[in-house]
Design a protein around this motif. Structure first.
Motif, PDB file in Angstrom:
ATOM      1  N   UNK A  85       0.839  -1.200   0.000  1.00 50.35           N
ATOM      2  CA  UNK A  85       0.000   0.000   0.000  1.00 50.35           C
ATOM      3  C   UNK A  85       0.880   1.259   0.000  1.00 50.35           C
ATOM      4  N   UNK A  86       1.940   1.202   0.789  1.00 51.48           N
ATOM      5  CA  UNK A  86       2.844   2.358   0.868  1.00 51.48           C
ATOM      6  C   UNK A  86       3.528   2.608  -0.477  1.00 51.48           C
ATOM      7  N   UNK A  87       3.965   1.544  -1.131  1.00 48.11           N
ATOM      8  CA  UNK A  87       4.692   1.683  -2.397  1.00 48.11           C
ATOM      9  C   UNK A  87       3.803   2.264  -3.494  1.00 48.11           C
ATOM     10  N   UNK A  88       2.573   1.776  -3.611  1.00 47.60           N
ATOM     11  CA  UNK A  88       1.704   2.255  -4.693  1.00 47.60           C
ATOM     12  C   UNK A  88       1.320   3.711  -4.480  1.00 47.60           C
ATOM     13  N   UNK A  89       1.091   4.104  -3.231  1.00 48.24           N
ATOM     14  CA  UNK A  89       0.746   5.500  -2.941  1.00 48.24           C
ATOM     15  C   UNK A  89       1.947   6.402  -3.196  1.00 48.24           C
ATOM     16  N   UNK A  90       3.139   5.949  -2.805  1.00 49.52           N
ATOM     17  CA  UNK A  90       4.349   6.758  -2.959  1.00 49.52           C
ATOM     18  C   UNK A  90       4.617   7.112  -4.406  1.00 49.52           C
ATOM     19  N   UNK A  91       4.409   6.174  -5.305  1.00 48.06           N
ATOM     20  CA  UNK A  91       4.775   6.427  -6.698  1.00 48.06           C
ATOM     21  C   UNK A  91       3.623   6.981  -7.531  1.00 48.06           C
ATOM     22  N   UNK A  92       2.400   6.690  -7.142  1.00 49.18           N
ATOM     23  CA  UNK A  92       1.259   7.110  -7.959  1.00 49.18           C
ATOM     24  C   UNK A  92       0.567   8.371  -7.433  1.00 49.18           C
ATOM     25  N   UNK A  93       0.559   8.558  -6.127  1.00 52.90           N
ATOM     26  CA  UNK A  93      -0.189   9.703  -5.581  1.00 52.90           C
ATOM     27  C   UNK A  93       0.223   9.873  -4.118  1.00 52.90           C
ATOM     28  N   UNK A 173     -10.835   6.840   2.008  1.00 49.30           N
ATOM     29  CA  UNK A 173      -9.597   6.715   1.258  1.00 49.30           C
ATOM     30  C   UNK A 173      -9.143   5.258   1.154  1.00 49.30           C
ATOM     31  N   UNK A 174      -9.270   4.504   2.248  1.00 52.32           N
ATOM     32  CA  UNK A 174      -8.866   3.095   2.211  1.00 52.32           C
ATOM     33  C   UNK A 174      -9.738   2.297   1.245  1.00 52.32           C
ATOM     34  N   UNK A 175     -11.027   2.628   1.212  1.00 56.69           N
ATOM     35  CA  UNK A 175     -11.920   1.937   0.290  1.00 56.69           C
ATOM     36  C   UNK A 175     -11.559   2.237  -1.160  1.00 56.69           C
ATOM     37  N   UNK A 176     -11.214   3.482  -1.423  1.00 53.84           N
ATOM     38  CA  UNK A 176     -10.816   3.853  -2.784  1.00 53.84           C
ATOM     39  C   UNK A 176      -9.522   3.143  -3.173  1.00 53.84           C
ATOM     40  N   UNK A 177      -8.566   3.103  -2.265  1.00 58.95           N
ATOM     41  CA  UNK A 177      -7.300   2.420  -2.553  1.00 58.95           C
ATOM     42  C   UNK A 177      -7.540   0.931  -2.791  1.00 58.95           C
ATOM     43  N   UNK A 178      -8.413   0.325  -2.007  1.00 60.73           N
ATOM     44  CA  UNK A 178      -8.752  -1.090  -2.189  1.00 60.73           C
ATOM     45  C   UNK A 178      -9.319  -1.329  -3.574  1.00 60.73           C
ATOM     46  N   UNK A 179     -10.248  -0.457  -3.997  1.00 61.44           N
ATOM     47  CA  UNK A 179     -10.868  -0.596  -5.313  1.00 61.44           C
ATOM     48  C   UNK A 179      -9.824  -0.433  -6.422  1.00 61.44           C
ATOM     49  N   UNK A 180      -8.927   0.534  -6.224  1.00 64.48           N
ATOM     50  CA  UNK A 180      -7.889   0.779  -7.226  1.00 64.48           C
ATOM     51  C   UNK A 180      -6.954  -0.426  -7.355  1.00 64.48           C
ATOM     52  N   UNK A 181      -6.537  -0.977  -6.238  1.00 66.50           N
ATOM     53  CA  UNK A 181      -5.621  -2.122  -6.261  1.00 66.50           C
ATOM     54  C   UNK A 181      -6.272  -3.354  -6.887  1.00 66.50           C
ATOM     55  N   UNK A 182      -7.583  -3.485  -6.766  1.00 68.42           N
ATOM     56  CA  UNK A 182      -8.268  -4.634  -7.341  1.00 68.42           C
ATOM     57  C   UNK A 182      -8.545  -4.472  -8.834  1.00 68.42           C
ATOM     58  N   UNK A 183      -8.663  -3.226  -9.294  1.00 72.14           N
ATOM     59  CA  UNK A 183      -8.990  -3.013 -10.699  1.00 72.14           C
ATOM     60  C   UNK A 183      -7.764  -2.829 -11.574  1.00 72.14           C
ATOM     61  N   UNK A 184      -6.645  -2.414 -11.003  1.00 75.88           N
ATOM     62  CA  UNK A 184      -5.448  -2.090 -11.781  1.00 75.88           C
ATOM     63  C   UNK A 184      -4.884  -3.311 -12.502  1.00 75.88           C
ATOM     64  N   UNK A 185      -4.323  -3.065 -13.696  1.00 77.70           N
ATOM     65  CA  UNK A 185      -3.662  -4.131 -14.459  1.00 77.70           C
ATOM     66  C   UNK A 185      -2.158  -4.018 -14.247  1.00 77.70           C
TER      67      UNK A 185
END
Length: 780
Positions: A85-93, A173-185
């Protein structure tokens, strides 16, 4: 402060920045002159369920296959490693948890960079906006809709912004991040963080470490260019991008510089774990194909085929099936014991449960065929192979249903030719007899033949004569009532040789027909699915679809006769399985294919053997199969032993269920007797029609012939006076009550009006070449 409450000029400026930060357009175009028309009110985003894999389970609940368009397994945020979670937020937003739908600082920074570069040098989309874009893209069902979701237009970017505002109001915010991590390719065919973790590193998302997390966070930006399956250059690009992520994490203080430096020295570590796929990778390939075809044809899964395909590949269903792993293993090992994977001929086998139609196993000697060799065309198969003498059972059932007894029979020769075209009539009323075609025997012997001996010996000429007597159409109707239909989906061929199995069949259909006999005539449609649980946990149960196809006592009588195939018939060299069982061998002309179909009250099975290169051109003569050479292959040569080995293993530990005894009064064998024969209790018949009318075997004058001829014996059991014919003792010239008189052709006295044993007289059997099937005329 929400954007819709800001002054119009400020909103326009921010919107312009958002748009130009996300588009490769000159900043000077901006939105000048249209500030007052911009609508930045939140707009509700329709979020269809994400495409999820459908999982296939066997009867014990073990996964056997999966279907999907996108390999994805949704997980909740607590099932994702914190470092990921930390890595994806750090690089994307990196300000994801501080800003709203739009990161104004980030947008202005991206705008400045883009203006300086004259194009897109830095993205300005937040994780929320990226999620919105993925939802719109995943919702697209046509190419036009997909293009619109990616189109570089102001309208699209503004709409994404309005959707993002709505999403930020609706979720945490956690719900949005969860949705993003599940939909991302993430590349390599992996959609969502769970699938990516398993595909890339063989671990769950919860077990990802720092290096692995940085790698997956790096893959999101350009999943195609960094797809490790694309070769060395892609992998090098992924490593370089991973190191950027690690540096950014260190810059933000999420990890130490030392940790970053150490992680950057690590190799990529990509494992490329095979995606658990569809039927091609399943251990139970043919059964999997069968289930897939069932779903695509069943309107319970959707109104149209495209709806059903989406349900199968995107619906996230869990489908429990009828497959029994123990029986499947038995079927596979039974085949492997006799047929090799590299042999030309292919053995295929299906096991079906009587009384439910549940398909318990589908196996074949080869698993690399691009069609379902065990099933019909509707379930992924091709045209099937001719079923041979397994079809004689349907003629047997028809004869029993018309009143014939187990011991009823007639004389047959070494060949049979239809007396006229009208001797056989199909169900459309067409005369289909062929007086120019002679049928000969591959097995069995000519002579007096009964339902029992004809079936045990699989005598072709007997069954041709029997089918002529009971009716071709009636035999076809019997077969259809048990689910018999051609494997290629075409209409059954209704010719005089129908009983010899000229129609191409598949093992599932034949096994299921024989299962109905084992269930005392109760036919059940083949069944592969027992329960479906949708993505929301709603359960739908599937029940057997059954009906009484044939009379239960007729089925009992057929089972009684067919059980003799193991002890007195074509399978006597193979033997039985140590419990009540019945079956029939099948061999086609010149060994183009061979079959065995058999059943117990607990399980039925059918085995076919033929060469997929062409059964008519690659016959089962002078062939090596399973390391053994065969001059000619019959039903009892290879298919029979496969069936036996399978049943012994499949039914191990299952209590034996006996067949229901036959109704002796209705079907019991009647002893034949000829007082003029040198061997009155032997096998020689009276004639082709049986004993004369009125003959009574309980009369001591007929059942105990002496040297003085019938009726001239000494005192019978019920004769009180020697040499004095009593009520039940026919005298020399005085027919008794139970002694056939005028219709009894004696050695020298045909009796009044009687034309002799071989010519029953006017109106009797044989008149006009048509046998009389009425009672008293001698059963056919």
């Amino acid at each position: 402060m929400r954007l819709r409450t800001m002054p119009g000029l400020l909103v326009a400026g921010i919107a312009a920045g958002v748009i130009t930060a996300g588009l490769a357009l000159p900043a000077g175009i901006a939105l000048s002159g249209v500030a007052e028309t911009i609508d930045l009110r939140p707009m509700e985003l329709t979020e269809p369920p994400l495409a999820e894999k459908t999982t296939l389970l066997d009867a014990d609940g073990k996964r056997i296959a999966q279907f999907y368009d996108q390999y994805r397994e949704n997980v909740t945020i607590d099932k994702v490693a914190p470092v990921m979670r930390t890595a994806i937020v750090a690089i994307e937003d990196d300000r994801f948890y501080q800003h709203g739908a739009i990161d104004i600082e980030g947008t202005i920074r991206a705008l400045a960079a883009n203006l300086s570069a004259g194009g897109v040098a830095q993205g300005g989309s937040s994780i929320t906006q990226q999620y919105v874009k993925q939802v719109l893209l995943n919702s697209a069902t046509t190419d036009e809709q997909k293009e619109a979701a990616l189109a570089p237009s102001y309208v699209r970017k503004l709409n994404e912004l309005r959707y993002a505002l709505s999403v930020e109001e609706k979720y945490t915010k956690d719900q949005i991040l969860e949705k993003y991590l599940n939909i991302a390719y993430f590349g390599a065919g992996a959609h969502g963080i769970q699938a990516a973790a398993k595909r890339f590193f063989g671990v769950s998302a919860a077990k990802l470490n720092l290096v692995q997390s940085a790698t997956l966070a790096a893959a999101v930006r350009l999943p195609t260019a960094t797809d490790p399956e694309g070769g060395k250059s892609n992998r090098d690009a992924l490593v370089a991008r991973r190191n950027v992520v690690l540096d950014r994490m260190a810059e933000l203080g999420k990890i130490t510089p030392a940790e970053a430096a150490k992680a950057k020295k690590s190799k990529l570590g990509y494992k490329g774990v095979p995606i658990p796929g569809g039927c091609e990778t399943s251990e139970y390939r043919y059964f999997c194909q069968y289930v897939s075809a069932e779903v695509l044809a069943d309107k319970r899964f959707g109104k149209t085929r495209s709806d059903r395909e989406r349900a199968l590949k995107q619906g996230g269903m869990t489908i429990r099936t009828t497959l029994n792993p123990k029986m499947q293993d038995a079927a596979q090992k039974g085949i492997a014991a006799y047929v090799g994977k590299k042999d030309g001929p292919v053995a295929a086998q299906a096991l079906v449960e009587p009384g439910s139609g549940a398909i318990r196993a589908m196996a074949a000697s080869r698993d690399d065929l691009d069609y379902n060799v065990v099933a019909d065309r509707a379930h992924g198969g091709l045209g099937g192979v001719q079923a041979g003498s397994t079809f004689k059972t349907f003629t047997l059932l028809t004869a029993l249903s018309q009143g014939m007894r187990l011991s009823d029979g007639f004389n047959v020769g070494g060949s049979y030719t239809a007396p006229s075209p009208s001797a056989f009539t199909d169900c459309a009323g067409n005369a289909v007899g062929d007086p120019n075609h002679a049928v000969t025997n591959d097995e069995g012997s000519p002579g007096y033949t009964t339902l029992q001996t004809g079936t045990w010996g699989s005598v072709n000429t007997f069954f041709m004569e029997l089918e002529e007597r009971v009716g071709l159409c009636e035999t076809v109707k019997t077969a259809k009532s048990l689910g018999i239909k051609r494997a290629d989906g075409k209409k059954l061929q209704e010719f005089e040789t129908f009983t010899l199995g000229i129609n191409e069949m598949d093992p599932v259909t034949v096994a299921n027909a024989y299962a109905a006999i084992g269930a005392r005539g109760k036919y059940c449609k083949p069944m592969a699915i027992t329960e479906v649980v949708d993505r929301d946990g709603k359960k739908t149960s599937f029940a057997p679809e059954c009906s009484q196809a044939i009379d239960a006592e007729v089925a009992d009588a057929a089972a009684d006769i067919l059980s003799g195939v193991f002890t007195k018939g074509t399978m006597r060299g193979v033997g039985g399985i140590g419990r009540p069982a019945a079956g029939k061998t099948g061999t086609n002309d010149n060994q183009s294919s061979a079959w065995f179909a058999g059943f117990t009250p607990d399980l039925a099975g059918a085995v076919s053997l033929a060469d997929p290169r062409g059964a008519s051109t690659h016959k089962l003569n002078n062939v090596t199969i399973g390391g053994r050479w065969y001059g000619s292959v019959f039903g009892a040569t290879v298919p029979g032993p496969i069936w036996k080995a399978t049943m012994l293993a499949a039914l191990e530990g299952v209590p034996a269920t006996p067949f229901t005894p036959i109704n002796e009064e209705r079907f019991g064998a009647v002893e034949r007797f000829d007082p003029w024969s040198d061997d009155p209790y032997g096998e020689d018949p009276w004639d082709q029609y049986g004993p004369p009318d009125g003959w009574d075997q309980t009369d001591p004058g007929t059942t105990d012939p002496g040297n003085d001829g019938p009726g001239n014996d000494g005192p019978g059991q019920n004769d009180p006076k020697p040499n004095d014919p009593g009520q039940n003792d026919p005298g020399p010239n005085d027919p008794g009550q139970n002694d056939p008189g005028q219709n009894d052709p004696g050695p020298n006295d045909p009796g009044p009006g009687d034309q002799g044993p071989d010519d029953p007289g006017p109106g009797g059997p044989g008149q006009g070449g048509t046998p009389d099937m009425s009672t008293g005329a001698g059963r056919g």
